[in-house]
Write an enzyme that holds these catalytic residues in place. Sequence first.
Site, PDB file in Angstrom:
ATOM      1  N   GLU A   1     -50.511  25.327 -35.445  1.00 15.33           N
ATOM      2  CA  GLU A   1     -50.309  24.828 -36.804  1.00 15.33           C
ATOM      3  C   GLU A   1     -50.139  23.310 -36.802  1.00 15.33           C
ATOM      4  O   GLU A   1     -50.640  22.628 -37.703  1.00 15.33           O
ATOM      5  CB  GLU A   1     -49.104  25.499 -37.457  1.00 15.33           C
ATOM      6  CG  GLU A   1     -48.953  25.139 -38.919  1.00 15.33           C
ATOM      7  CD  GLU A   1     -47.943  25.993 -39.665  1.00 15.33           C
ATOM      8  OE1 GLU A   1     -47.920  25.935 -40.914  1.00 15.33           O
ATOM      9  OE2 GLU A   1     -47.162  26.715 -39.011  1.00 15.33           O
TER      10      GLU A   1
ATOM     11  N   HIS B   1     -38.610  35.750 -39.816  1.00 15.00           N
ATOM     12  CA  HIS B   1     -39.979  36.041 -40.252  1.00 15.00           C
ATOM     13  C   HIS B   1     -39.992  37.352 -41.030  1.00 15.00           C
ATOM     14  O   HIS B   1     -39.705  38.415 -40.473  1.00 15.00           O
ATOM     15  CB  HIS B   1     -40.889  36.134 -39.030  1.00 15.00           C
ATOM     16  CG  HIS B   1     -42.346  36.122 -39.344  1.00 15.00           C
ATOM     17  ND1 HIS B   1     -42.845  36.262 -40.618  1.00 15.00           N
ATOM     18  CD2 HIS B   1     -43.441  35.969 -38.523  1.00 15.00           C
ATOM     19  CE1 HIS B   1     -44.156  36.207 -40.582  1.00 15.00           C
ATOM     20  NE2 HIS B   1     -44.546  36.029 -39.327  1.00 15.00           N
TER      21      HIS B   1
ATOM     22  N   HIS C   1     -46.024  27.682 -41.865  1.00 18.61           N
ATOM     23  CA  HIS C   1     -45.853  29.070 -41.430  1.00 18.61           C
ATOM     24  C   HIS C   1     -44.747  29.121 -40.385  1.00 18.61           C
ATOM     25  O   HIS C   1     -43.880  29.986 -40.435  1.00 18.61           O
ATOM     26  CB  HIS C   1     -47.175  29.605 -40.875  1.00 18.61           C
ATOM     27  CG  HIS C   1     -47.170  31.060 -40.570  1.00 18.61           C
ATOM     28  ND1 HIS C   1     -46.835  32.023 -41.500  1.00 18.61           N
ATOM     29  CD2 HIS C   1     -47.447  31.732 -39.418  1.00 18.61           C
ATOM     30  CE1 HIS C   1     -46.910  33.222 -40.944  1.00 18.61           C
ATOM     31  NE2 HIS C   1     -47.277  33.071 -39.678  1.00 18.61           N
TER      32      HIS C   1
ATOM     33  N   LYS D   1     -38.587  29.927 -42.128  1.00 11.27           N
ATOM     34  CA  LYS D   1     -38.249  30.944 -41.130  1.00 11.27           C
ATOM     35  C   LYS D   1     -37.102  30.505 -40.221  1.00 11.27           C
ATOM     36  O   LYS D   1     -36.485  31.337 -39.562  1.00 11.27           O
ATOM     37  CB  LYS D   1     -39.479  31.299 -40.301  1.00 11.27           C
ATOM     38  CG  LYS D   1     -40.577  31.995 -41.102  1.00 11.27           C
ATOM     39  CD  LYS D   1     -41.799  32.292 -40.253  1.00 11.27           C
ATOM     40  CE  LYS D   1     -42.903  32.949 -41.075  1.00 11.27           C
ATOM     41  NZ  LYS D   1     -43.532  32.020 -42.033  1.00 11.27           N
TER      42      LYS D   1
ATOM     43  N   CYS E   1     -49.123  38.966 -42.006  1.00 14.72           N
ATOM     44  CA  CYS E   1     -48.158  37.953 -42.448  1.00 14.72           C
ATOM     45  C   CYS E   1     -48.731  36.970 -43.467  1.00 14.72           C
ATOM     46  O   CYS E   1     -48.030  36.056 -43.907  1.00 14.72           O
ATOM     47  CB  CYS E   1     -47.605  37.215 -41.234  1.00 14.72           C
ATOM     48  SG  CYS E   1     -46.899  38.330 -40.006  1.00 14.72           S
TER      49      CYS E   1
ATOM     50  N   PHE F   1     -51.559  38.072 -38.157  1.00 15.10           N
ATOM     51  CA  PHE F   1     -52.304  38.784 -37.124  1.00 15.10           C
ATOM     52  C   PHE F   1     -53.627  39.265 -37.711  1.00 15.10           C
ATOM     53  O   PHE F   1     -53.688  39.724 -38.861  1.00 15.10           O
ATOM     54  CB  PHE F   1     -51.515  39.992 -36.628  1.00 15.10           C
ATOM     55  CG  PHE F   1     -50.395  39.658 -35.675  1.00 15.10           C
ATOM     56  CD1 PHE F   1     -50.174  38.377 -35.227  1.00 15.10           C
ATOM     57  CD2 PHE F   1     -49.560  40.659 -35.210  1.00 15.10           C
ATOM     58  CE1 PHE F   1     -49.149  38.072 -34.343  1.00 15.10           C
ATOM     59  CE2 PHE F   1     -48.523  40.382 -34.329  1.00 15.10           C
ATOM     60  CZ  PHE F   1     -48.314  39.090 -33.891  1.00 15.10           C
TER      61      PHE F   1
END
Length: 400
Positions: A299, A325, A288, A320, A153, A388
């Site tokens: 975050e 996402h 994010h 998002k 991502c 990830f």
Amino acid sequence: MILRDVVITGVGAVTPLGVGAQTLNERWTAGACGIRDGEAPCADFDPTDHMSTKQARRADRSTQLAIAAGSEALADAGWADELPYDAELIGCVLGTGIGGIQTLESNHDHLRDGGPDSVSPLGVPLMMCNAGSAALSLRHGLRGPVFSVVSACAAGSHAIGTALRMIQHGEAEAVVTGAAEAPLTPLSRACFNKMGALSPSGVSRPFDARRDGFVMGEGAGVLVLEAGDAARARGARILGTIRGYGSTGDAHHLTAPHAEGRGGARAMQVALRDAGLEIADVDYVNAHGTSTQLNDRAETRALKAVFGARAGRVPVSSTKSAIGHLLGAAGAVEAVATVLALRDRVAPPTIGWEQADEGLDLDYVPGTARPLDCNGRPPVALSNSFGFGGHNATLCLEAA
């Protein structure tokens, strides 16, 4: 060595909010949401509006999205009729998380049901992760460095950061960059659901106490980056500047971020140092913000570590919340959204944020968009992408 400044002269996007970068900007700012029935498809996208039927058949959906967003970006930059530089000095770097997975799954079905002779002879070139950059370079005759970046991502932001470095160091005069993803497939759904990453409620509400996982979407975002001196010499309209880029690794866990957000905080600090800016110069953060328990808490802690006492005064919102996402395409689409938000001097909202969670106490721009207070100077933003594998990337963007 004096590095060249790098400017943004064109943007393009296909997202669950519709086709076009301006559509993304206007609808997100207005508080619209493209999530339907727990997913975020690009329902308005018809590939044959952007290419012939034959060309569409020879491209996985992820590549179709890349071509559409890329062609819009080039037209927006004034490149529709003629390239402004030698084609060998124009690169194309696109990111993705999983490439042509629709092609992969459909050909596996053919193999299982009909044997080896039933698979497509185009299976490999359609599903390879570099298909998007290859197709876009072929379509527009871009003969500089052409390749793809794969980092889950964070791929979109990594692609843009890589393009920035290529121009700064003289490898290219311009780079068409961004990312595309089309992961709405049975295997993707099953795998993400099995690991508990998807939202059971089908709602993306980053930083809200009720958040229960991310909503998967598809889309593409592409930007045209040019060396500032070359862009100004040709009289280009400049949307903004890529001031800095930071990339770090967590080395912590295969899927979970470090609980204190150490890698994410360091990426933001590296991007600010690269930009030559201080925390007081940042007017907005595009987070994010995945709507997962772990990411949003980590975050938030990362932002507090970077901004200290100022953290609660910097507006932070998540794209998002409006489009879900987009995995590998997320960072690129969010960069497009951030550039246009800075242009309009506005902080778009985090849609669906209503209930505060303990420790998540920043200004998440709930409800409606608001003007950015930047004291008459061009506003600056950070755009975060975490993937990830512990991949972290932050872009520092400034309005023209």
